[in-house]
Design a protein around this motif. Structure first.
Motif, PDB file in Angstrom:
ATOM      1  N   PRO A 150     -28.544 -48.346  11.053  1.00 55.05           N
ATOM      2  CA  PRO A 150     -29.342 -47.171  11.384  1.00 55.05           C
ATOM      3  C   PRO A 150     -29.486 -47.012  12.884  1.00 55.05           C
ATOM      4  CG  PRO A 150     -30.806 -48.985  10.886  1.00 55.05           C
ATOM      5  CD  PRO A 150     -29.393 -49.494  10.693  1.00 55.05           C
ATOM      6  N   PHE A 151     -29.882 -45.802  13.279  1.00 54.23           N
ATOM      7  CA  PHE A 151     -30.206 -45.560  14.684  1.00 54.23           C
ATOM      8  C   PHE A 151     -31.270 -44.480  14.780  1.00 54.23           C
ATOM      9  CE2 PHE A 151     -26.504 -42.770  13.945  1.00 54.23           C
ATOM     10  CZ  PHE A 151     -26.974 -41.552  14.404  1.00 54.23           C
ATOM     11  N   VAL A 152     -31.875 -44.419  15.957  1.00 57.45           N
ATOM     12  CA  VAL A 152     -32.950 -43.466  16.243  1.00 57.45           C
ATOM     13  C   VAL A 152     -32.480 -42.544  17.347  1.00 57.45           C
ATOM     14  CG1 VAL A 152     -35.328 -43.248  17.112  1.00 57.45           C
ATOM     15  CG2 VAL A 152     -34.699 -45.199  15.641  1.00 57.45           C
ATOM     16  N   GLN A 153     -32.827 -41.271  17.216  1.00 59.35           N
ATOM     17  CA  GLN A 153     -32.543 -40.300  18.267  1.00 59.35           C
ATOM     18  C   GLN A 153     -33.851 -39.617  18.645  1.00 59.35           C
ATOM     19  OE1 GLN A 153     -29.624 -37.310  17.278  1.00 59.35           O
ATOM     20  NE2 GLN A 153     -30.187 -36.049  19.029  1.00 59.35           N
ATOM     21  N   ILE A 154     -34.263 -39.795  19.892  1.00 64.62           N
ATOM     22  CA  ILE A 154     -35.449 -39.110  20.381  1.00 64.62           C
ATOM     23  C   ILE A 154     -35.026 -37.689  20.720  1.00 64.62           C
ATOM     24  CG2 ILE A 154     -37.352 -39.122  22.039  1.00 64.62           C
ATOM     25  CD1 ILE A 154     -37.252 -41.644  20.268  1.00 64.62           C
ATOM     26  N   GLY A 155     -35.680 -36.723  20.107  1.00 59.85           N
ATOM     27  CA  GLY A 155     -35.186 -35.356  20.186  1.00 59.85           C
ATOM     28  C   GLY A 155     -35.972 -34.435  21.075  1.00 59.85           C
ATOM     29  N   ASP A 156     -36.182 -33.244  20.562  1.00 57.27           N
ATOM     30  CA  ASP A 156     -36.773 -32.144  21.323  1.00 57.27           C
ATOM     31  C   ASP A 156     -38.224 -32.420  21.693  1.00 57.27           C
ATOM     32  OD1 ASP A 156     -34.393 -30.812  20.924  1.00 57.27           O
ATOM     33  OD2 ASP A 156     -35.105 -29.789  19.127  1.00 57.27           O
ATOM     34  N   VAL A 157     -38.591 -31.961  22.873  1.00 60.99           N
ATOM     35  CA  VAL A 157     -39.978 -32.013  23.340  1.00 60.99           C
ATOM     36  C   VAL A 157     -40.384 -30.593  23.715  1.00 60.99           C
ATOM     37  CG1 VAL A 157     -41.595 -32.987  25.010  1.00 60.99           C
ATOM     38  CG2 VAL A 157     -39.616 -34.322  24.291  1.00 60.99           C
ATOM     39  N   HIS A 158     -41.566 -30.207  23.277  1.00 56.52           N
ATOM     40  CA  HIS A 158     -42.089 -28.870  23.555  1.00 56.52           C
ATOM     41  C   HIS A 158     -43.499 -29.033  24.109  1.00 56.52           C
ATOM     42  CE1 HIS A 158     -42.697 -24.534  22.647  1.00 56.52           C
ATOM     43  NE2 HIS A 158     -43.948 -24.919  22.523  1.00 56.52           N
ATOM     44  N   VAL A 159     -43.797 -28.382  25.220  1.00 58.58           N
ATOM     45  CA  VAL A 159     -45.120 -28.464  25.842  1.00 58.58           C
ATOM     46  C   VAL A 159     -45.748 -27.080  25.833  1.00 58.58           C
ATOM     47  CG1 VAL A 159     -46.399 -29.011  27.958  1.00 58.58           C
ATOM     48  CG2 VAL A 159     -44.399 -30.379  27.318  1.00 58.58           C
ATOM     49  N   THR A 160     -46.999 -27.020  25.375  1.00 54.60           N
ATOM     50  CA  THR A 160     -47.775 -25.789  25.407  1.00 54.60           C
ATOM     51  C   THR A 160     -48.997 -26.031  26.281  1.00 54.60           C
ATOM     52  OG1 THR A 160     -47.073 -25.320  23.142  1.00 54.60           O
ATOM     53  CG2 THR A 160     -48.930 -24.044  23.985  1.00 54.60           C
ATOM     54  N   PRO A 161     -48.918 -25.650  27.562  1.00 53.70           N
ATOM     55  CA  PRO A 161     -50.040 -25.908  28.475  1.00 53.70           C
ATOM     56  C   PRO A 161     -51.185 -24.920  28.248  1.00 53.70           C
ATOM     57  CG  PRO A 161     -48.279 -24.805  29.642  1.00 53.70           C
ATOM     58  CD  PRO A 161     -47.791 -25.029  28.236  1.00 53.70           C
ATOM     59  N   ARG A 162     -52.365 -25.357  28.632  1.00 59.30           N
ATOM     60  CA  ARG A 162     -53.544 -24.495  28.643  1.00 59.30           C
ATOM     61  C   ARG A 162     -53.995 -24.377  30.085  1.00 59.30           C
ATOM     62  NH1 ARG A 162     -57.013 -27.325  24.974  1.00 59.30           N
ATOM     63  NH2 ARG A 162     -58.288 -27.731  26.785  1.00 59.30           N
ATOM     64  N   ALA A 163     -54.347 -23.195  30.497  1.00 60.99           N
ATOM     65  CA  ALA A 163     -54.705 -22.952  31.890  1.00 60.99           C
ATOM     66  C   ALA A 163     -56.028 -23.628  32.265  1.00 60.99           C
ATOM     67  CB  ALA A 163     -54.807 -21.459  32.154  1.00 60.99           C
ATOM     68  N   THR A 164     -55.985 -24.363  33.373  1.00 58.82           N
ATOM     69  CA  THR A 164     -57.183 -24.912  34.006  1.00 58.82           C
ATOM     70  C   THR A 164     -56.964 -24.790  35.509  1.00 58.82           C
ATOM     71  OG1 THR A 164     -56.345 -27.171  34.164  1.00 58.82           O
ATOM     72  CG2 THR A 164     -57.548 -26.599  32.146  1.00 58.82           C
ATOM     73  N   LYS A 165     -57.990 -25.090  36.268  1.00 62.23           N
ATOM     74  CA  LYS A 165     -57.864 -24.942  37.721  1.00 62.23           C
ATOM     75  C   LYS A 165     -56.977 -25.993  38.361  1.00 62.23           C
ATOM     76  CE  LYS A 165     -62.106 -22.473  38.524  1.00 62.23           C
ATOM     77  NZ  LYS A 165     -63.324 -22.394  39.277  1.00 62.23           N
ATOM     78  N   GLU A 189     -35.700 -38.418  15.285  1.00 61.86           N
ATOM     79  CA  GLU A 189     -34.844 -38.444  14.099  1.00 61.86           C
ATOM     80  C   GLU A 189     -34.272 -39.839  13.902  1.00 61.86           C
ATOM     81  OE1 GLU A 189     -32.531 -34.738  13.236  1.00 61.86           O
ATOM     82  OE2 GLU A 189     -32.775 -34.517  15.423  1.00 61.86           O
ATOM     83  N   LEU A 190     -34.144 -40.231  12.648  1.00 60.79           N
ATOM     84  CA  LEU A 190     -33.570 -41.523  12.286  1.00 60.79           C
ATOM     85  C   LEU A 190     -32.464 -41.277  11.275  1.00 60.79           C
ATOM     86  CD1 LEU A 190     -36.921 -41.799  12.432  1.00 60.79           C
ATOM     87  CD2 LEU A 190     -36.302 -44.182  12.202  1.00 60.79           C
ATOM     88  N   PHE A 191     -31.393 -42.048  11.392  1.00 64.36           N
ATOM     89  CA  PHE A 191     -30.263 -41.911  10.484  1.00 64.36           C
ATOM     90  C   PHE A 191     -29.879 -43.277   9.941  1.00 64.36           C
ATOM     91  CE2 PHE A 191     -30.096 -38.297  13.274  1.00 64.36           C
ATOM     92  CZ  PHE A 191     -29.745 -37.250  12.444  1.00 64.36           C
ATOM     93  N   VAL A 239     -21.974 -35.304   7.361  1.00 63.79           N
ATOM     94  CA  VAL A 239     -20.748 -36.038   7.688  1.00 63.79           C
ATOM     95  C   VAL A 239     -19.858 -35.993   6.444  1.00 63.79           C
ATOM     96  CG1 VAL A 239     -19.780 -38.274   8.342  1.00 63.79           C
ATOM     97  CG2 VAL A 239     -21.979 -37.549   9.294  1.00 63.79           C
ATOM     98  N   PRO A 240     -18.620 -35.498   6.569  1.00 64.44           N
ATOM     99  CA  PRO A 240     -17.747 -35.367   5.392  1.00 64.44           C
ATOM    100  C   PRO A 240     -17.608 -36.684   4.613  1.00 64.44           C
ATOM    101  CG  PRO A 240     -16.754 -34.295   7.296  1.00 64.44           C
ATOM    102  CD  PRO A 240     -17.968 -35.035   7.793  1.00 64.44           C
ATOM    103  N   ASN A 241     -17.689 -36.570   3.297  1.00 66.92           N
ATOM    104  CA  ASN A 241     -17.511 -37.683   2.361  1.00 66.92           C
ATOM    105  C   ASN A 241     -18.509 -38.815   2.577  1.00 66.92           C
ATOM    106  OD1 ASN A 241     -15.185 -36.384   1.247  1.00 66.92           O
ATOM    107  ND2 ASN A 241     -14.023 -37.126   3.012  1.00 66.92           N
ATOM    108  N   THR A 242     -19.694 -38.491   3.105  1.00 66.59           N
ATOM    109  CA  THR A 242     -20.702 -39.503   3.419  1.00 66.59           C
ATOM    110  C   THR A 242     -22.082 -38.984   3.037  1.00 66.59           C
ATOM    111  OG1 THR A 242     -19.369 -40.199   5.313  1.00 66.59           O
ATOM    112  CG2 THR A 242     -21.638 -40.954   5.253  1.00 66.59           C
ATOM    113  N   ILE A 243     -22.859 -39.874   2.433  1.00 64.06           N
ATOM    114  CA  ILE A 243     -24.260 -39.556   2.178  1.00 64.06           C
ATOM    115  C   ILE A 243     -25.101 -40.454   3.071  1.00 64.06           C
ATOM    116  CG2 ILE A 243     -26.140 -39.568   0.498  1.00 64.06           C
ATOM    117  CD1 ILE A 243     -24.039 -39.036  -1.669  1.00 64.06           C
ATOM    118  N   LEU A 244     -25.936 -39.825   3.878  1.00 64.88           N
ATOM    119  CA  LEU A 244     -26.822 -40.543   4.790  1.00 64.88           C
ATOM    120  C   LEU A 244     -28.267 -40.272   4.405  1.00 64.88           C
ATOM    121  CD1 LEU A 244     -25.124 -39.524   8.159  1.00 64.88           C
ATOM    122  CD2 LEU A 244     -24.804 -41.656   6.899  1.00 64.88           C
ATOM    123  N   TRP A 245     -29.166 -41.090   4.915  1.00 66.04           N
ATOM    124  CA  TRP A 245     -30.587 -40.799   4.882  1.00 66.04           C
ATOM    125  C   TRP A 245     -30.966 -40.315   6.267  1.00 66.04           C
ATOM    126  CZ3 TRP A 245     -32.991 -40.031   0.620  1.00 66.04           C
ATOM    127  CH2 TRP A 245     -32.591 -40.691  -0.539  1.00 66.04           C
TER     128      TRP A 245
END
Length: 130
Positions: free
Chosen positions: A36-51, A63-65, A113-119
């Motif tokens: 197995p391996f791990v892939q660290i994926g997308d990051v999304h930031v939603t800021p809130r206005a402050t001074k 994601e993990l495969f 992936v062709p001819n492959t079943i992954l989790w």
């Protein structure tokens, strides 16, 4: 130099995964990579206005495969990463708190992936930037 919140969160979760002993990547590795391996994926930031301080929310996907025989192993890996991630309080330059009720994990069969079943495990995390 202080990192941006998205890079700080990405780097911290990447390190958590590697310290747990998992092969971890920032992009999909070559097809010859062992499962197995791990892939660290997308990051999304939603800021809130402050001074003068960055607050708001940050979202990240991990994601993990694994091959068709590694369902239990992948589930254990997801649990370990999830628990470490939701207990995260301090990044290098930011304080955060996981919004556990808005975070989730799921496991599904992957036949891209062709001819492959992954989790395929997916962890979606939401953090409040404090």
């Amino acid at each position: 130099m202080i990192k941006t919140i998205d890079q700080d969160l990405f780097d911290t979760l990447f390190k958590i995964s590697t310290v747990l002993g998992y092969d971890t990547f920032d992009v999909r590795p070559p097809s010859s990579t062992a499962y197995p391996f791990v892939q660290i994926g997308d990051v999304h930031v939603t800021p809130r206005a402050t001074k003068n301080v960055l607050v708001g929310s940050s979202f990240i996907t991990i994601e993990l495969f694994g091959d068709h025989t590694q369902r239990k192993l992948l589930s254990d890996m997801m649990g370990a990463i999830f628990m470490a991630a939701v207990n995260l309080r301090q990044l290098q330059g930011y304080r955060v708190a996981a919004n556990i009720s808005a975070s989730s994990s799921r496991m599904s069969k992957d036949t891209s992936v062709p001819n492959t079943i992954l989790w395929h495990g997916v962890i979606d995390l939401e953090y409040r930037i404090l």
